[in-house]
Design a protein around this motif. Structure first.
Motif, PDB file in Angstrom:
ATOM      1  N   SER A 239      -8.010   0.477  -1.597  1.00  0.00           N
ATOM      2  CA  SER A 239      -9.368   0.997  -1.779  1.00  0.00           C
ATOM      3  C   SER A 239      -9.663   2.077  -0.751  1.00  0.00           C
ATOM      4  O   SER A 239      -9.012   2.154   0.291  1.00  0.00           O
ATOM      5  N   GLY A 240     -10.640   2.921  -1.066  1.00  0.00           N
ATOM      6  CA  GLY A 240     -11.089   3.939  -0.124  1.00  0.00           C
ATOM      7  C   GLY A 240     -10.179   5.138  -0.005  1.00  0.00           C
ATOM      8  O   GLY A 240     -10.320   5.947   0.911  1.00  0.00           O
ATOM      9  N   GLY A 246      -4.606   3.885   0.677  1.00  0.00           N
ATOM     10  CA  GLY A 246      -5.912   3.312   0.976  1.00  0.00           C
ATOM     11  C   GLY A 246      -5.820   2.060   1.816  1.00  0.00           C
ATOM     12  O   GLY A 246      -4.758   1.686   2.330  1.00  0.00           O
ATOM     13  N   GLU A 247      -6.965   1.412   1.962  1.00  0.00           N
ATOM     14  CA  GLU A 247      -7.054   0.162   2.709  1.00  0.00           C
ATOM     15  C   GLU A 247      -6.522  -0.969   1.831  1.00  0.00           C
ATOM     16  O   GLU A 247      -6.878  -1.092   0.664  1.00  0.00           O
ATOM     17  N   ARG A 258      -9.135  -8.062   3.122  1.00  0.00           N
ATOM     18  CA  ARG A 258      -8.383  -7.019   3.802  1.00  0.00           C
ATOM     19  C   ARG A 258      -7.228  -7.631   4.587  1.00  0.00           C
ATOM     20  O   ARG A 258      -7.237  -8.803   4.935  1.00  0.00           O
ATOM     21  N   SER A 287      -6.887   1.284   9.678  1.00  0.00           N
ATOM     22  CA  SER A 287      -7.845   1.898   8.764  1.00  0.00           C
ATOM     23  C   SER A 287      -8.870   2.737   9.527  1.00  0.00           C
ATOM     24  O   SER A 287      -9.331   2.321  10.594  1.00  0.00           O
ATOM     25  N   SER A 289     -11.777   3.093   8.566  1.00  0.00           N
ATOM     26  CA  SER A 289     -13.043   2.408   8.343  1.00  0.00           C
ATOM     27  C   SER A 289     -13.179   1.253   9.332  1.00  0.00           C
ATOM     28  O   SER A 289     -12.221   0.545   9.609  1.00  0.00           O
ATOM     29  N   HIS A 293     -14.497  -6.526   5.883  1.00  0.00           N
ATOM     30  CA  HIS A 293     -14.414  -6.907   4.470  1.00  0.00           C
ATOM     31  C   HIS A 293     -14.738  -8.388   4.379  1.00  0.00           C
ATOM     32  O   HIS A 293     -13.893  -9.234   4.649  1.00  0.00           O
ATOM     33  N   TYR A 328      -4.186   0.381   6.625  1.00  0.00           N
ATOM     34  CA  TYR A 328      -4.294   1.509   5.694  1.00  0.00           C
ATOM     35  C   TYR A 328      -2.865   1.980   5.418  1.00  0.00           C
ATOM     36  O   TYR A 328      -2.073   2.164   6.339  1.00  0.00           O
TER      37      TYR A 328
END
Length: 340
Positions: A239-240, A246-247, A258, A287, A289, A293, A328
């Protein structure tokens, strides 16, 4: 015949020979599979196949505490066991011990094929406390007693065989006791030496028999792909980012979580990209971010790098997401749908 019976009684009652006389063992296989040897007239002797039937085989497996008969045949070994073998057992099938059957006779081993038997080892297997019969805590029944299996002697190959035996496909994951709870009663500490292509646990060798120290805190659990739990469990997505970048999120214990970077390596990254159909690994890192999660993340995957699926690696553990950096990953390229 009457004199023979009297002599047999005299041995049972009054002689040190009685400690071994009539005992049986299997050699050249596992605890419940091998060439049959019986202690007869003060020596271990092989048994000939010629007069053997299902009744005698049933008694032998019962005497050994090895469940029911799977098959009996001539021994693959052509080596003679000393000079004398034994033949002539005749059982009804209900006896608890071969010594309760009509008495056998010694013969030269070259006069016939020697006996090899496979007992079930256990009479039943089941998975309990899961969402269905294809997921749960592993339990085996030896004769009338059900018990759990110690995870110390359990691996994915044994889990695959158990799933096949239960008509549940193959194993998706081996899980810890907090999944399906602790069992009660006996703990079987058998170490099953399976190749993974067997269809019944009794076809696997047993390299240890009730020797490992274990408690119900180490009861083994399995999820087979025939279970409703397997539809999501172990699946991953990114995702992301993009389809192959992504993550990392994995469906773990019925929720998407996550993955933490701490125990991640190139081996795990290779498996993940392969599972996603996204080619090879370009890089993996923490990540960008900082958003947690939910409340739990996952850590502790350990792969060789050759697995097709993260579920085939050693099982991971849930941890609080604040305990480490989240993962990530960038794979080389998409080959099919990212949600595997």
């Amino acid at each position: 015949m009457q004199l023979d019976s009297m002599m047999r009684c005299h041995i049972v009652i009054g002689s040190s020979v009685a400690f071994h006389e009539g005992r049986v063992r299997l050699s050249g296989g596992s605890e419940c599979q091998g060439e049959v040897e019986i202690y007869f007239r003060q020596d271990w002797r092989r048994v000939l196949l010629d007069s053997w039937g299902l009744s005698e085989a049933s008694v032998l497996c019962r005497q050994l505490g090895c469940g029911s008969v799977l098959n009996y045949r001539s021994s693959p070994s052509t080596t003679e066991h000393k000079d004398m073998c034994v033949t002539g057992f005749s059982c009804s099938g209900s006896e608890a011990h071969l010594g309760n059957c009509s008495s056998a006779q010694p013969v030269n081993c070259s006069s016939g094929e020697q006996l090899y038997i496979t007992c079930s080892g256990h009479t039943e297997a089941r998975l309990v406390n899961g969402s269905d019969s294809c997921s749960g805590r592993v339990e085996l029944q030896y004769l009338s007693e059900w018990g759990t299996v110690c995870a110390v002697g359990w691996d994915m190959r044994a889990a695959d065989v158990l799933c096949a035996q239960l008509d549940c496909g193959s194993a998706v994951a081996m899980v810890e006791v907090d999944w399906f709870g602790e069992g009660s009663g006996h703990i079987w500490a058998d170490v099953f030496d399976c190749q993974g292509n067997e269809t019944h646990l009794s076809q696997c060798g047993i390299s240890s028999w009730s020797r490992a120290a274990c408690s119900h805190k180490h009861d083994a659990g399995v999820i087979c792909n025939g279970s409703s739990m397997a539809f999501h469990e172990g699946r991953v997505r990114l995702s992301g980012g993009s389809e192959c970048q992504g993550e990392v999120e994995i469906y773990f214990r019925q929720d998407l979580r996550r993955v933490l970077l701490d125990s991640w390596s190139l081996s795990e990254a290779s498996v993940l990209c392969r599972q996603l159909g996204c080619g090879s690994v370009l890089n993996y890192r923490s990540s960008p971010s900082t958003t947690e999660h939910k409340h739990m993340c996952v850590t502790g995957f350990s792969c060789s790098g050759s697995e097709a699926h993260l579920g085939n690696c050693s099982s991971a553990q849930p941890v609080n997401c604040s305990s480490g950096e989240q993962l990530y990953i960038t794979c080389s390229g998409k080959q099919h749908n990212t949600y595997q």
